[in-house]
Design a protein around this motif. Structure first.
Motif, short mmCIF file in Angstrom:
data_model
loop_
_atom_site.label_atom_id
_atom_site.label_comp_id
_atom_site.label_asym_id
_atom_site.label_seq_id
_atom_site.Cartn_x
_atom_site.Cartn_y
_atom_site.Cartn_z
N ARG A 1 0.83 -1.21 0.00
CA ARG A 1 0.00 0.00 0.00
C ARG A 1 0.86 1.26 0.00
N ASP A 2 1.89 1.28 0.85
CA ASP A 2 2.76 2.46 0.90
C ASP A 2 3.53 2.64 -0.40
N PHE A 3 3.94 1.53 -1.00
CA PHE A 3 4.66 1.62 -2.26
C PHE A 3 3.80 2.27 -3.34
N LEU A 4 2.54 1.83 -3.47
CA LEU A 4 1.65 2.38 -4.49
C LEU A 4 1.16 3.78 -4.12
N ASP A 5 1.17 4.10 -2.83
CA ASP A 5 0.69 5.41 -2.41
C ASP A 5 1.74 6.49 -2.65
N TRP A 6 2.98 6.25 -2.19
CA TRP A 6 4.00 7.31 -2.31
C TRP A 6 5.40 6.79 -2.66
N GLY A 7 5.69 5.52 -2.35
CA GLY A 7 7.05 5.02 -2.52
C GLY A 7 7.54 5.05 -3.95
N TRP A 8 6.66 4.76 -4.92
CA TRP A 8 7.08 4.71 -6.32
C TRP A 8 7.51 6.06 -6.85
N ARG A 9 7.13 7.12 -6.19
CA ARG A 9 7.44 8.46 -6.68
C ARG A 9 8.91 8.83 -6.46
N TYR A 10 9.53 8.20 -5.47
CA TYR A 10 10.90 8.56 -5.10
C TYR A 10 11.89 8.41 -6.27
N PRO A 11 11.89 7.30 -7.04
CA PRO A 11 12.85 7.19 -8.15
C PRO A 11 12.73 8.32 -9.17
N PHE A 12 11.54 8.87 -9.33
CA PHE A 12 11.38 9.97 -10.28
C PHE A 12 12.02 11.26 -9.75
N TYR A 13 12.00 11.46 -8.43
CA TYR A 13 12.74 12.59 -7.86
C TYR A 13 14.24 12.41 -8.09
N VAL A 14 14.73 11.20 -7.87
CA VAL A 14 16.15 10.91 -8.07
C VAL A 14 16.53 11.16 -9.53
N ALA A 15 15.66 10.78 -10.45
CA ALA A 15 15.93 10.97 -11.88
C ALA A 15 16.13 12.45 -12.19
N PHE A 16 15.33 13.30 -11.58
CA PHE A 16 15.49 14.74 -11.82
C PHE A 16 16.85 15.23 -11.33
N ALA A 17 17.26 14.78 -10.13
CA ALA A 17 18.56 15.19 -9.59
C ALA A 17 19.70 14.73 -10.48
N ILE A 18 19.62 13.49 -10.98
CA ILE A 18 20.66 12.96 -11.86
C ILE A 18 20.72 13.76 -13.16
N ASN A 19 19.58 14.18 -13.67
CA ASN A 19 19.56 14.98 -14.88
C ASN A 19 20.26 16.32 -14.70
N VAL A 20 20.09 16.93 -13.54
CA VAL A 20 20.74 18.21 -13.29
C VAL A 20 22.26 18.04 -13.29
N VAL A 21 22.75 16.99 -12.62
CA VAL A 21 24.18 16.72 -12.58
C VAL A 21 24.71 16.43 -13.99
N ALA A 22 23.96 15.61 -14.74
CA ALA A 22 24.38 15.26 -16.10
C ALA A 22 24.40 16.47 -17.02
N LEU A 23 23.44 17.38 -16.82
CA LEU A 23 23.39 18.59 -17.65
C LEU A 23 24.67 19.40 -17.51
N PHE A 24 25.09 19.66 -16.27
CA PHE A 24 26.30 20.46 -16.07
C PHE A 24 27.54 19.73 -16.55
#
Length: 435
Positions: free
Chosen positions: A193-216
Motif C-alpha cells: 500500500r505504501d509503495f503504491l501510495d508514495w514510494g514509487w514516486r521517489y525514483p522519479f525525484y532521483v531521476a530529476f537530480a541525476i539529470n541536473v548533474v548530467a546537464l552540467f
C-alpha cells in the motif's frame, strides 16, 4: 634594442588548437547516456509495477498493463519530432541552448510524473497528464542528441573503433542497475500500500537530480571552444531534414533496421518478463528484479567484450553473428519462461548476455554510410528509427501475443527482429567509419 620583450616571442607564435583525446569524448558520451537510460528504466519499471494500479485501476490487471505499455510507446513516437525540433533550435540559438532546453524538459517531464494525481483522484485527467509527460520525455530524448557518439567514432583509432563504439552503450546496464536497485529496495522495505501510495514516486525525484548533474557535466564538455572546433571540423552540425532524407533516406532505413534484433531483445529481457512474472507467476517481484540486476552486470560485460570482438572480426560480422544467435535464442523463450524459477533465471541471464554482446555495437552501426555533412542529423534520426521500429511496441506486442496466443508467438516476434537485422546488414557494406 632588437631583443624581444619577455613573453613577446611566445605570444607571437601561432596558437596550436588543443587536441582532444577519444577518452575525453567518451566521458561525455557515457555521462549523457547513463542519465538518459536511468530516466528510461525508471519509467519502464513503473509502467509494470505502478501505473496499471495507479492510473488504470478501473481495468482488469492484464488490460491495465497493456494500456500502460501503450503510453510507454509514446516517448518513442515523439523522439523523431524532438530531434527535428531541437536541431532547429540549435541552428538558431546554439548547441548549449539546445542541450539545456532538452535536458530541462526531460527533467521536468520525469519529475512531473512524481507529482501526478491518481485515477481515483482526477479520473481520466490523470491518464492524460501521464501521456503528456511521457510524450515530453520522448521529445526531450530526441532533442538531447549532442553529436558526441559520432565525434567519438570519427576520432577513435582505426583499430579500436569497436571498442570506443561500445562505451556509450554502457549507459544502458548502468541505468538499469540503479533504477532496478531503487525499485527492489522500495518493494522490500515498504508495504504494498505504501509503495503504491508514495514510494514509487521517489525514483522519479532521483531521476530529476541525476539529470541536473548530467546537464552540467555535459555542458562543461560541449561548450568548450575545443569541442566546438572539433565538431565543426568534422561537419557535425544540423542539416535540413528534408534534404537529408531525400539524399540519404535509404541509409536511415538500413541503419534503423540493422540493429533490429538488439532493440527487440532489449525490452524482451527487461520490461516484458517483469510484466509476465507479475501477471502469471507467484515469484517475488523484488527477487526477480535482483536477478535482472545480475543480468545487467552480464550485459555490461558483454558490451565490453563486443568492442574487443568487433575490432578483430568487424562490426558487421559481429552484429550478423549475434542476430543469428538471438534468432536461435528466440526458439527457447516458451521453454524457459514456463520452466519455473530456474528456467526464468536462465532466460534472464542468457538474454542479458546476448543483449550486451549485440547492443554493444548497435549504436551508429551504419552511420559511416552518410556523407559527412549529413552524419549529425542522419545518426540522430537513425537512432530514433531503430528505437521506434525495434523497441517502442515490443512490451505491448509481446504481452498481448503471449496472453492471447501463447509464448510461442513471442518467439516469432523476436525471430522476425533477427531476420530484419540480417536483411539490413546484407544490404550494407560500409560499417567501418571512413575519414
Amino acid at each position: 634594442m632588437t631583443a624581444p620583450l619577455p613573453g613577446l616571442a611566445a605570444s607571437s607564435k601561432p596558437s596550436t588548437p588543443e587536441r582532444i583525446a577519444p577518452s575525453e569524448i567518451a566521458v561525455g558520451v557515457i555521462i549523457g547516456r547513463a542519465s538518459e537510460y536511468f530516466d528510461f528504466f525508471v519509467y519502464a519499471i513503473a509502467s509494470v509495477l505502478v501505473f496499471p494500479s495507479v492510473f488504470f485501476s478501473f481495468e482488469p490487471k492484464l488490460d491495465a498493463m497493456l494500456h500502460s505499455f501503450l503510453i510507454f510507446s509514446f516517448a518513442f513516437l515523439a523522439r523523431p519530432l524532438g530531434t527535428v525540433t531541437f536541431m532547429a533550435i540549435q541552428q538558431r540559438f546554439g548547441r548549449e541552448t539546445k542541450l539545456t532546453a532538452a535536458l530541462f524538459l526531460l527533467g521536468a517531464s520525469t519529475a512531473g510524473i512524481a507529482f501526478l494525481p491518481t485515477y481515483e483522484t482526477l479520473g481520466l485527467g490523470a491518464i492524460a497528464l501521464l501521456a503528456m509527460l511521457r510524450f515530453g520525455q520522448g521529445i526531450a530524448l530526441g532533442g538531447s542528441w549532442d553529436g558526441l557518439p559520432s565525434l567519438l567514432a570519427l576520432n577513435a583509432p582505426k583499430n579500436k573503433r569497436g571498442w570506443y563504439a561500445m562505451l556509450g552503450q554502457l549507459g544502458a546496464p548502468t541505468g538499469f542497475l540503479i533504477a532496478a536497485g531503487l525499485f527492489a529496495l522500495l518493494l522490500s522495505q515498504l508495504s504494498h500500500r505504501d509503495f503504491l501510495d508514495w514510494g514509487w514516486r521517489y525514483p522519479f525525484y532521483v531521476a530529476f537530480a541525476i539529470n541536473v548533474v548530467a546537464l552540467f557535466a555535459r555542458l562543461r564538455l560541449v561548450s568548450t571552444p575545443e569541442y566546438a572546433r572539433l565538431l565543426e571540423e568534422k561537419e557535425l552540425q544540423p542539416t535540413d531534414v528534408g534534404e537529408m532524407l531525400k539524399s540519404q533516406g535509404r541509409n536511415v532505413l538500413i541503419g534503423g533496421l540493422a540493429a533490429l534484433a538488439s532493440y527487440a531483445l532489449f525490452h524482451l529481457v527487461t520490461v516484458f518478463p517483469l510484466s509476465w512474472i507479475s501477471l502469471y507467476s507467484t515469484r517475488s517481484v523484488s527477487e526477480f528484479l535482483t536477478i535482472q540486476m545480475g543480468g545487467a552486470v552480464l550485459a555490461a560485460i558483454g558490451i565490453v567484450v563486443s568492442g574487443w570482438i568487433a575490432d578483430r572480426v568487424g562490426r558487421r560480422r559481429t552484429l550478423g553473428t549475434l542476430a543469428v544467435l538471438i534468432g536461435v535464442f528466440s526458439g527457447f523463450v516458451p521453454l524457459l519462461l514456463q520452466g519455473g524459477d530456474t528456467g526464468q533465471t536462465v532466460f534472464i541471464l542468457l538474454g542479458f548476455g546476448l543483449l550486451g554482446l549485440s547492443y554493444g555495437q548497435a549504436a551508429g552501426a551504419v552511420t559511416a554510410n552518410f556523407e559527412l555533412r549529413f552524419r549529425y542529423t542522419g545518426a540522430a534520426l537513425t537512432s530514433d528509427l531503430a528505437w521506434l521500429v525495434g523497441a517502442a511496441f515490443a512490451p505491448l506486442v509481446a504481452l498481448g501475443l503471449s496472453a492471447k496466443f501463447g509464448l510461442a508467438y513471442v518467439s516469432l516476434y523476436l525471430l522476425s527482429g533477427a531476420a530484419g537485422s540480417l536483411a539490413a546488414l546484407s544490404l550494407n557494406r560500409a560499417l567501418e567509419i571512413k575519414d
